[in-house]
Design a protein around this motif. Structure first.
Motif, mmCIF file in Angstrom:
data_model
loop_
_atom_site.group_PDB
_atom_site.id
_atom_site.type_symbol
_atom_site.label_atom_id
_atom_site.label_comp_id
_atom_site.label_asym_id
_atom_site.label_seq_id
_atom_site.Cartn_x
_atom_site.Cartn_y
_atom_site.Cartn_z
ATOM 1 N N HIS A 53 -7.975 8.800 -4.019
ATOM 2 C CA HIS A 53 -7.484 10.150 -4.297
ATOM 3 C C HIS A 53 -8.115 10.778 -5.540
ATOM 4 C CE1 HIS A 53 -4.656 13.505 -4.140
ATOM 5 N NE2 HIS A 53 -4.438 13.330 -5.439
ATOM 6 N N PHE A 54 -8.197 10.042 -6.621
ATOM 7 C CA PHE A 54 -8.618 10.631 -7.892
ATOM 8 C C PHE A 54 -10.146 10.614 -8.027
ATOM 9 C CE2 PHE A 54 -4.288 9.036 -8.681
ATOM 10 C CZ PHE A 54 -3.679 10.228 -9.037
ATOM 11 N N ARG A 55 -10.710 11.780 -8.250
ATOM 12 C CA ARG A 55 -12.169 11.944 -8.303
ATOM 13 C C ARG A 55 -12.801 11.097 -9.412
ATOM 14 N NH1 ARG A 55 -13.668 17.109 -6.232
ATOM 15 N NH2 ARG A 55 -12.648 17.295 -4.181
ATOM 16 N N GLN A 56 -12.106 10.998 -10.534
ATOM 17 C CA GLN A 56 -12.671 10.245 -11.653
ATOM 18 C C GLN A 56 -12.896 8.770 -11.324
ATOM 19 O OE1 GLN A 56 -9.966 10.985 -14.975
ATOM 20 N NE2 GLN A 56 -11.567 12.191 -15.985
ATOM 21 N N LEU A 57 -12.196 8.295 -10.343
ATOM 22 C CA LEU A 57 -12.298 6.881 -9.984
ATOM 23 C C LEU A 57 -13.332 6.616 -8.899
ATOM 24 C CD1 LEU A 57 -8.504 5.927 -9.989
ATOM 25 C CD2 LEU A 57 -10.162 5.781 -11.856
ATOM 26 N N HIS A 58 -14.044 7.670 -8.492
ATOM 27 C CA HIS A 58 -15.069 7.502 -7.461
ATOM 28 C C HIS A 58 -16.373 7.012 -8.092
ATOM 29 C CE1 HIS A 58 -12.954 10.499 -4.497
ATOM 30 N NE2 HIS A 58 -12.207 9.473 -4.829
ATOM 31 N N THR A 59 -16.364 5.746 -8.485
ATOM 32 C CA THR A 59 -17.541 5.114 -9.084
ATOM 33 C C THR A 59 -17.979 3.949 -8.204
ATOM 34 O OG1 THR A 59 -16.249 3.546 -10.410
ATOM 35 C CG2 THR A 59 -16.697 5.733 -11.390
ATOM 36 N N PRO A 60 -19.224 3.509 -8.334
ATOM 37 C CA PRO A 60 -19.675 2.365 -7.525
ATOM 38 C C PRO A 60 -18.816 1.123 -7.712
ATOM 39 C CG PRO A 60 -21.558 3.478 -8.512
ATOM 40 C CD PRO A 60 -20.337 4.104 -9.102
ATOM 41 N N THR A 61 -18.450 0.815 -8.950
ATOM 42 C CA THR A 61 -17.633 -0.372 -9.201
ATOM 43 C C THR A 61 -16.268 -0.254 -8.536
ATOM 44 O OG1 THR A 61 -18.728 -0.706 -11.337
ATOM 45 C CG2 THR A 61 -16.649 -1.844 -10.989
ATOM 46 N N ASN A 62 -15.633 0.908 -8.677
ATOM 47 C CA ASN A 62 -14.308 1.105 -8.075
ATOM 48 C C ASN A 62 -14.362 1.116 -6.555
ATOM 49 O OD1 ASN A 62 -13.024 1.191 -10.531
ATOM 50 N ND2 ASN A 62 -13.005 3.418 -10.664
ATOM 51 N N LEU A 63 -15.497 1.540 -5.989
ATOM 52 C CA LEU A 63 -15.645 1.491 -4.537
ATOM 53 C C LEU A 63 -15.626 0.043 -4.045
ATOM 54 C CD1 LEU A 63 -16.058 3.028 -1.910
ATOM 55 C CD2 LEU A 63 -18.518 2.963 -2.315
ATOM 56 N N GLN A 143 -21.808 2.337 -0.871
ATOM 57 C CA GLN A 143 -21.123 2.599 0.402
ATOM 58 C C GLN A 143 -21.819 1.883 1.553
ATOM 59 O OE1 GLN A 143 -21.206 6.878 0.495
ATOM 60 N NE2 GLN A 143 -19.230 7.100 -0.545
ATOM 61 N N ILE A 144 -23.142 1.933 1.558
ATOM 62 C CA ILE A 144 -23.910 1.233 2.597
ATOM 63 C C ILE A 144 -23.675 -0.273 2.506
ATOM 64 C CG2 ILE A 144 -26.237 0.684 3.397
ATOM 65 C CD1 ILE A 144 -27.075 3.493 2.527
ATOM 66 N N CYS A 145 -23.672 -0.809 1.301
ATOM 67 C CA CYS A 145 -23.455 -2.242 1.102
ATOM 68 C C CYS A 145 -22.065 -2.662 1.573
ATOM 69 C CB CYS A 145 -23.631 -2.603 -0.374
ATOM 70 S SG CYS A 145 -25.338 -2.559 -0.964
ATOM 71 N N VAL A 146 -21.072 -1.828 1.321
ATOM 72 C CA VAL A 146 -19.706 -2.143 1.750
ATOM 73 C C VAL A 146 -19.618 -2.162 3.274
ATOM 74 C CG1 VAL A 146 -17.346 -1.261 1.830
ATOM 75 C CG2 VAL A 146 -18.575 -1.320 -0.350
ATOM 76 N N VAL A 147 -20.224 -1.177 3.926
ATOM 77 C CA VAL A 147 -20.217 -1.139 5.393
ATOM 78 C C VAL A 147 -20.934 -2.368 5.959
ATOM 79 C CG1 VAL A 147 -21.066 0.106 7.427
ATOM 80 C CG2 VAL A 147 -20.063 1.377 5.517
ATOM 81 N N LEU A 148 -22.093 -2.700 5.398
ATOM 82 C CA LEU A 148 -22.829 -3.879 5.854
ATOM 83 C C LEU A 148 -22.041 -5.157 5.597
ATOM 84 C CD1 LEU A 148 -26.471 -3.008 4.669
ATOM 85 C CD2 LEU A 148 -25.536 -2.899 6.987
ATOM 86 N N CYS A 149 -21.294 -5.175 4.506
ATOM 87 C CA CYS A 149 -20.453 -6.329 4.181
ATOM 88 C C CYS A 149 -19.458 -6.603 5.296
ATOM 89 C CB CYS A 149 -19.734 -6.097 2.850
ATOM 90 S SG CYS A 149 -18.230 -7.076 2.590
#
Length: 324
Positions: A53-63, A143-149
């Protein structure tokens, strides 16, 4: 009559498994751990909502943390409640369902392992190569790495259990048993030795570099000017993130390793084995521990939970609220 009453299928005298009475203490332990499933679901839903939900948390690590939370959520919602059937003395749902029941635990387990590897890689690049971190670790790439995971975990589980799926029940010694066989050497290397070694090596390197940077900053703190103070702050924040995620990784390894270290000679996932139950539930319990760790180590998680519980996230533009 006594012998028939002790059989899972009394009409199959010669091939039925025997019932046995589980000790009361062991039964209580199983149900206590299963009761944690609702807490696991709630806590991981809070993590998922916060990061999504929170835009500030949209970071690679938090993903990566979001992907881990999804895996933990599935454990609490589906894996933990269903394990009550696998801990019963007799299995009555058939051989095919036995195999299918074990698909989700394997998938979520491997997803957690791969996510931990990705988190270790993320911290390694952030600490050991900070100048190239913004260009190498981007949101799209993660995002690609997470999907492939997740695709990898589904395919790997299918291949690992393929033999059981083709001939369900072939490894059962009697009717009323649920036994899953895997190729121990392959599973040990691909899901334990390689990922765990990778995690440990990367984090040892991360902390060696972090300690050397901390010493360098302390020795030159008097010479730090206002111009470069921003750089020092960034390094401190990255090292703090590495330390916090290091706690998450360390707790995961403590919960994950016993299930492989105990039965190194090979294992069958069978109902009725108290050691298997204990090791497996220790593994599942990690899914509940992760959000608890976030609550203690991440101020943004505490702020997000407060906004979620008070329903402030329902207000317009709530996604833009400062939670850092």
């Amino acid at each position: 009559m006594m012998e028939e009453a002790e059989l899972c299928f009394p009409h199959l005298l010669n091939v039925s498994c025997k019932k046995y009475k589980r000790p009361h203490s062991e039964t209580m332990l199983v149900y206590i751990v299963l009761s944690i499933s609702s807490l696991t679901v709630v806590l991981n839903v809070l993590v998922i909502i916060s990061i999504s939900h929170f835009r500030q948390l949209h970071t690679p690590t938090n993903l990566l943390l979001l992907s881990l939370a999804v895996s933990d959520f599935l454990v609490g919602l589906l894996v933990m409640p269903f394990q009550i059937l696998l801990t019963e003395p007799c299995w009555f749902l058939g051989d095919l369902v036995c195999v299918l029941f074990n698909f989700l635990p394997f998938i979520t387990l491997y997803a957690s392992v791969v996510n931990m590897v990705l988190i270790s890689v993320d911290r390694y690049v952030a600490i050991c190569d900070p100048l190239h971190y913004p260009t190498r670790i981007t949101l799209n790439r993660v995002q690609i790495c997470v999907v492939l995971c997740w695709i990898y975990c589904v395919l790997y589980t299918f291949l690992l259990l393929y033999d059981n799926l083709i001939q369900p029940g072939r490894y059962n010694s009697c009717y009323g048993e649920c036994v899953i066989y895997v190729i121990v050497a392959v599973d040990l290397v691909l899901s334990f030795i390689i990922p765990v070694s990778t995690i440990i090596i990367l984090y040892v390197r991360v902390f060696v570099v972090a300690v050397s940077q901390a010493r360098a900053m302390r020795s030159h703190i008097a010479a730090v000017t206002l111009q470069c103070s921003g750089t020092v702050t960034v390094k401190k924040s990255e090292m703090k993130a590495a330390r916090n995620l290091g706690v998450v990784v360390a707790v995961f390894l403590m919960c994950y390793c016993p299930s492989y270290c105990f039965p190194l000679s090979g294992y069958d996932v069978t109902i009725g084995s108290s050691t298997t139950i204990l090791m497996f539930f220790l593994l599942l319990f990690n899914s509940c521990l992760n959000p608890v760790i976030y609550a203690f180590l991440y101020p943004w998680f505490r702020k997000s939970v407060k906004l979620i519980v008070t329903l402030e996230i329902l207000q317009p533009n709530s996604c833009m609220i400062n939670v850092l």
